[in-house]
Scaffold this motif. Structure first.
Motif, PDB file in Angstrom:
ATOM      1  N   LEU A  66       0.826  -1.213   0.000  1.00 16.05           N
ATOM      2  CA  LEU A  66       0.000   0.000   0.000  1.00 16.05           C
ATOM      3  C   LEU A  66       0.860   1.264   0.000  1.00 16.05           C
ATOM      4  CD1 LEU A  66      -2.812  -0.979   2.546  1.00 16.05           C
ATOM      5  CD2 LEU A  66      -3.036  -0.726   0.071  1.00 16.05           C
ATOM      6  N   GLU A  67       2.030   1.188   0.627  1.00 21.04           N
ATOM      7  CA  GLU A  67       2.905   2.357   0.685  1.00 21.04           C
ATOM      8  C   GLU A  67       3.396   2.765  -0.700  1.00 21.04           C
ATOM      9  OE1 GLU A  67       6.337   3.935   3.770  1.00 21.04           O
ATOM     10  OE2 GLU A  67       6.233   1.805   3.280  1.00 21.04           O
ATOM     11  N   THR A  68       3.358   1.850  -1.651  1.00 18.37           N
ATOM     12  CA  THR A  68       3.828   2.162  -3.001  1.00 18.37           C
ATOM     13  C   THR A  68       2.747   2.758  -3.894  1.00 18.37           C
ATOM     14  OG1 THR A  68       3.302  -0.059  -3.852  1.00 18.37           O
ATOM     15  CG2 THR A  68       5.480   0.264  -2.860  1.00 18.37           C
ATOM     16  N   ILE A  69       1.477   2.705  -3.463  1.00 24.34           N
ATOM     17  CA  ILE A  69       0.406   3.214  -4.331  1.00 24.34           C
ATOM     18  C   ILE A  69      -0.431   4.321  -3.698  1.00 24.34           C
ATOM     19  CG2 ILE A  69       0.230   1.031  -5.583  1.00 24.34           C
ATOM     20  CD1 ILE A  69      -2.303   0.432  -3.983  1.00 24.34           C
ATOM     21  N   ILE A  70      -0.391   4.483  -2.378  1.00 29.91           N
ATOM     22  CA  ILE A  70      -1.155   5.552  -1.727  1.00 29.91           C
ATOM     23  C   ILE A  70      -0.304   6.822  -1.741  1.00 29.91           C
ATOM     24  CG2 ILE A  70      -2.284   6.329   0.397  1.00 29.91           C
ATOM     25  CD1 ILE A  70      -3.703   4.001  -0.860  1.00 29.91           C
ATOM     26  N   PRO A  71      -0.859   7.983  -2.150  1.00 33.83           N
ATOM     27  CA  PRO A  71      -0.091   9.233  -2.082  1.00 33.83           C
ATOM     28  C   PRO A  71       0.505   9.426  -0.690  1.00 33.83           C
ATOM     29  CG  PRO A  71      -2.144   9.597  -3.258  1.00 33.83           C
ATOM     30  CD  PRO A  71      -2.190   8.191  -2.732  1.00 33.83           C
ATOM     31  N   PRO A  72       1.806   9.727  -0.594  1.00 31.17           N
ATOM     32  CA  PRO A  72       2.482   9.739   0.714  1.00 31.17           C
ATOM     33  C   PRO A  72       1.821  10.609   1.769  1.00 31.17           C
ATOM     34  CG  PRO A  72       4.082   9.858  -1.058  1.00 31.17           C
ATOM     35  CD  PRO A  72       2.733   9.974  -1.702  1.00 31.17           C
ATOM     36  N   PHE A  73       1.342  11.803   1.402  1.00 32.43           N
ATOM     37  CA  PHE A  73       0.752  12.678   2.411  1.00 32.43           C
ATOM     38  C   PHE A  73      -0.531  12.114   2.985  1.00 32.43           C
ATOM     39  CE2 PHE A  73      -1.375  13.964  -1.489  1.00 32.43           C
ATOM     40  CZ  PHE A  73      -2.684  14.177  -1.081  1.00 32.43           C
ATOM     41  N   LEU A  74      -1.087  11.067   2.334  1.00 33.85           N
ATOM     42  CA  LEU A  74      -2.314  10.435   2.815  1.00 33.85           C
ATOM     43  C   LEU A  74      -2.047   9.183   3.631  1.00 33.85           C
ATOM     44  CD1 LEU A  74      -4.973  10.419  -0.077  1.00 33.85           C
ATOM     45  CD2 LEU A  74      -5.244  11.347   2.208  1.00 33.85           C
ATOM     46  N   PHE A  75      -0.779   8.712   3.625  1.00 39.31           N
ATOM     47  CA  PHE A  75      -0.551   7.380   4.170  1.00 39.31           C
ATOM     48  C   PHE A  75      -0.119   7.408   5.629  1.00 39.31           C
ATOM     49  CE2 PHE A  75       1.595   3.093   4.115  1.00 39.31           C
ATOM     50  CZ  PHE A  75       0.410   2.390   4.002  1.00 39.31           C
ATOM     51  N   TYR A  76      -0.193   6.248   6.180  1.00 41.79           N
ATOM     52  CA  TYR A  76       0.070   5.940   7.595  1.00 41.79           C
ATOM     53  C   TYR A  76       1.522   6.218   7.970  1.00 41.79           C
ATOM     54  CZ  TYR A  76       0.596   2.494  11.474  1.00 41.79           C
ATOM     55  OH  TYR A  76       0.858   1.842  12.638  1.00 41.79           O
ATOM     56  N   PHE A  77       1.702   6.951   9.087  1.00 47.24           N
ATOM     57  CA  PHE A  77       3.030   7.249   9.640  1.00 47.24           C
ATOM     58  C   PHE A  77       3.950   7.963   8.641  1.00 47.24           C
ATOM     59  CE2 PHE A  77       3.335   3.840  13.232  1.00 47.24           C
ATOM     60  CZ  PHE A  77       2.363   4.525  13.933  1.00 47.24           C
ATOM     61  N   ASN A  78       3.380   8.680   7.676  1.00 45.10           N
ATOM     62  CA  ASN A  78       4.233   9.374   6.717  1.00 45.10           C
ATOM     63  C   ASN A  78       4.969  10.518   7.400  1.00 45.10           C
ATOM     64  OD1 ASN A  78       4.023  12.059   4.755  1.00 45.10           O
ATOM     65  ND2 ASN A  78       5.022  10.286   3.845  1.00 45.10           N
TER      66      ASN A  78
END
Length: 774
Positions: A148-160
């Motif tokens: 999921l970390e490779t496809i979710i925009p970083p500012f939206l993802f968990y613990f970014n």
């Protein structure tokens, strides 16, 4: 009236019909609408910062849910599947929630997945003797997390913690120049999730999986501490048979509200449905949502749909079909931290809900992290660096508020303060909220090795161990170190303001403290430690009983008062000792230290009556040395004052309190000495309803007007900003029919609008009416 009292007859659980047509439901009432949708493909057509700006404005500031659909084509179907779970995690035993008995049952993941068809068929039709087994709050597999970390925009993802490369929607290009970097090659930009600022051992892990079948649900609730929730359905049954078993298409129905309608939603839950929304135990039936005086946003979530839930939004989910598999996580931002400090932490404290997110610690560690990044002082004026400065100043303001609340009185400072190094694991023994720095502890109430620790907010409210007083102070950061940190960060903020030529002034902490007229929470605790009596827990204490001379009315029965010579009484009048009985103007008698005396007259009100009848928590009553009572304000609602109808306009409580026995949740050594939260104010509310026609309707009207005023202010702000942007775009025009959508892309007027965001490259084209169900 005890906790059993309710403002309305509580509504029973009513399952959603299996043949529910979601479009018919939305079209049934004007206050029910579909949430806005955009597609992953449309996100790819525009700079990534457009998506971030849309979410920041539409979801966070306007408080409306958003759905990004199309992730199913980007997910690894072999990885995100029931077969993979059976093969790789099948033997793993997890707690499955039985929603009928409200108990957990241990099942292996493989056994649960294999039973889903049977569980589904048992919930189809009108059967009532069924099982609702929900596999929820399961830690997300590491393989799923990495994918999921490779496809979710970083500012939206968990613990970014910073911008990163990825291959998902919006990754194709950006209009921004390359990010400046520190000497050790770290990007100078803000984090997507401020939880990442905490040391790893302090973080609250919330990347969870939810696997459900027809009839499983999540009751109406809101995310902890006002955080942003992201929920992606990664897989669901599609209706084709599996292993010779019948399968039904899996979807989830979401019902959500706006951020700014939270007060009216809470009022509706209490006064109409008869449930306390904060307890998160009631699943409202469809008819209740139809009749609600607020807007309900509907989403039918299918595989590949990412639902983004705004802060403080009330959400309720119903699962349909044989199988739904979702991954969800929460993000903390500067905006959600403000919601937490201003509103959510006090609500969690009231019902003793554990605070896992350590909000005040997040503020401290985020400031430390951002301070080190900004010390690099990059030369270029990069939009991401400017946004980082904005967040840094916002966090600094919140940190100032925290220090002000923990500041001791300058006149009577506490000399003996024990130091305990901060490890983030100290929680209040009563409310279970995380304690950042100062708190009180009792040396006499030690249960084995576990001390009795109470946060300052609870102690002000009258919560403590049975000793009540003689508690000791403890701090987890040395105060001089916190003051030094504050001054360092203040100088950073002020230097940036001087460089930019605009911004507000931030005085030194001592000057800010001197300008504040109200007492801090720590000052009130110091005062209450002197006023409240100490109780020896080793001795049996007989309950105090008022004498005839101390009470005019006890439990509704009038008693005789001993006659005295007034002059002689004045001469012999002595100051009552703590623990002696006094007269509450409303309920007639209470220990003297539980009463708030009026500065104008000789009336006294107990803190319990002030809280239930006048919406005045103990902290607010104690903050100011000069205090005017409800009787002097001509708003008292007691029977004696009501006889003076021409003089009084009784105050109507703004919030219904149903009563909640927090002592069942708190540490067993706990007591409530000022406010009994088991008591409700429903009886008083019914009294007002009898004497004032359309009382409840007028309360709803007021709450709706308040929400409309917030929306109007947001709309006016957006309009001004968009008009300014249009004027700066050399006469560029766009279709008036899309103006409202275009306005939501831009920041409110008090924040800078990034010039790189071109007006014609917004998400106007992406908001397809067919996708938005318009």
């Amino acid at each position: 009236m005890k906790s059993g009292a309710r403002a309305a007859q509580t509504t029973a659980f009513a399952p959603f019909p299996t043949n529910l047509d979601i479009r018919d439901f939305v079209n049934s009432k004007e206050n029910i609408v579909f949430a806005t949708r955009i597609t992953c493909d449309s996100v790819d057509e525009y700079p990534l910062e457009d998506l971030e700006n849309l979410i920041k404005t539409h979801v966070i500031r306007l408080g409306k849910p958003l759905v990004i659909e199309g992730f199913e084509d980007r997910l690894n179907q072999n990885l995100f599947s029931a077969d993979w779970l059976r093969r790789e995690k099948g033997g793993q035993r997890e707690d499955c929630r039985d929603l009928v008995t409200q108990q957990n049952k241990k099942f292996s993941i493989a056994h649960y997945l294999n039973s889903m068809s049977t569980l589904t068929e048992g919930n189809v039709g009108s059967r009532r003797d069924l099982q609702r087994i929900y596999l929820k709050d399961v830690d997300c597999p590491d393989e799923w997390h990495k994918s999921l970390e490779t496809i979710i925009p970083p500012f939206l993802f968990y613990f970014n913690d910073s911008p990163k490369s990825y291959a998902g929607p919006g990754s194709k290009y950006t209009d921004l120049p390359p990010l400046p970097r520190t000497k050790d090659n770290k990007p100078i930009a803000k984090a997507g999730d401020l939880m990442s600022s905490l040391p790893e051992e302090m973080r609250a892990k919330n990347l969870m999986c939810y696997i459900g079948h027809e009839g499983t649900y999540t009751a109406a609730h809101q995310e902890m501490c006002g955080t942003l929730s992201q929920n992606l359905m990664v897989e669901a049954s599609d209706g084709t048979p599996e292993g010779g078993k019948t399968m039904r298409p899996g979807t989830s129905i979401w019902l959500m509200t706006e951020t700014h309608e939270r007060p009216i939603v809470s009022e509706y839950w209490k006064s109409v449905l008869g449930h306390d929304l904060d307890l998160e135990t009631h699943f409202a039936k469809l008819e209740s949502w139809k009749n609600a005086p607020f807007t309900t946003y509907v989403v039918e979530q299918t595989p590949g749909d990412l639902v983004i839930v705004p802060p403080l939004s009330v959400q309720q989910i119903w699962n349909r079909g044989t199988r739904t598999m979702k991954v969800a996580w929460n993000r903390t931002t500067v905006e959600t931290l403000r919601w937490a400090l201003d509103e959510e932490l006090s609500r969690a404290r009231a019902i003793c809900r554990e605070e896992s997110y350590k909000n005040k610690a997040i503020i401290y560690y985020s400031l430390e992290k951002y301070s080190k990044l900004l010390e690099q002082d990059p030369e270029q004026n990069h939009p991401s660096v400017n946004a980082l400065w904005d967040d840094f100043e916002y966090l600094f303001k919140m940190f100032t508020d925290i220090l002000l609340s923990e500041s001791f009185s300058a006149e009577s400072s506490t000399k003996k303060v024990e130091y305990l190094e901060f490890t983030s694991d100290v929680t209040c023994s009563y409310c279970r909220c995380n304690i950042f720095n100062r708190f009180l502890t009792c040396g006499g109430c030690v249960d084995g090795e576990e001390a009795y620790d109470i946060c300052m907010d609870c102690y002000v409210f009258g919560r403590s161990c049975k000793c009540i007083s003689k508690l000791k102070w403890v701090e987890q950061f040395r105060w001089k170190d916190l003051e030094a940190r504050h001054e360092k960060w203040r100088l950073q903020v002020m230097s940036h303001i001087a460089k930019e030529g605009y911004g507000m002034d931030h005085p030194v902490l001592s000057a800010v403290r001197a300008s504040v007229t109200r007492k801090s929470v720590a000052e009130i605790c110091q005062e209450q430690l002197r006023v409240r009596p100490w109780v020896d827990c080793n001795k049996e204490v007989k309950p105090a009983t008022p004498s005839d001379s101390e009470s005019e009315e006890i439990h509704g029965r009038r008693t005789k008062r001993r006659k005295t010579n007034n002059n002689q009484a004045k001469d012999k009048r002595v100051k009552k000792k703590p623990g002696e009985m006094g007269r509450c103007h409303t309920c007639k008698y209470r220990p003297i230290w539980t009463l708030k005396p009026c500065s104008t007259c000789d009336s006294q009100y107990c803190y319990g009556c002030l809280f239930r009848l006048f919406d005045l928590p103990p902290e607010q009553a104690m903050q100011f040395p000069v205090w005017e009572c409800p009787k002097c304000k001509k708003i008292c609602s007691c029977s004696g004052c009501n006889k003076k109808a021409n003089m009084m306009e009784p105050y109507i409580p703004q919030e219904i309190l149903l009563g909640h026995d927090t002592l069942k949740v708190a540490d067993e050594r706990s007591v409530e000495s000022l406010v009994d939260l088991r008591q409700s104010n429903v009886g008083w509310m019914k009294k007002f309803q009898r004497t004032k026609p359309h009382f409840r309707e007028r309360r709803f009207d007021k709450l709706m007007r308040d929400a409309d005023e917030v929306r109007k202010a947001l709309d006016e702000t957006r309009t001004v900003v968009v008009e300014q942007v249009i004027a700066e775009q050399n006469g560029l025009h766009f279709d008036d029919a899309l103006a409202d959508i275009a306005q939501e892309v831009y920041e409110p007027i008090n924040l800078s609008v990034d010039p790189s965001l071109r007006l014609d490259d917004t998400f106007i084209a992406t908001l397809d009416p067919a996708l938005s169900y318009v």
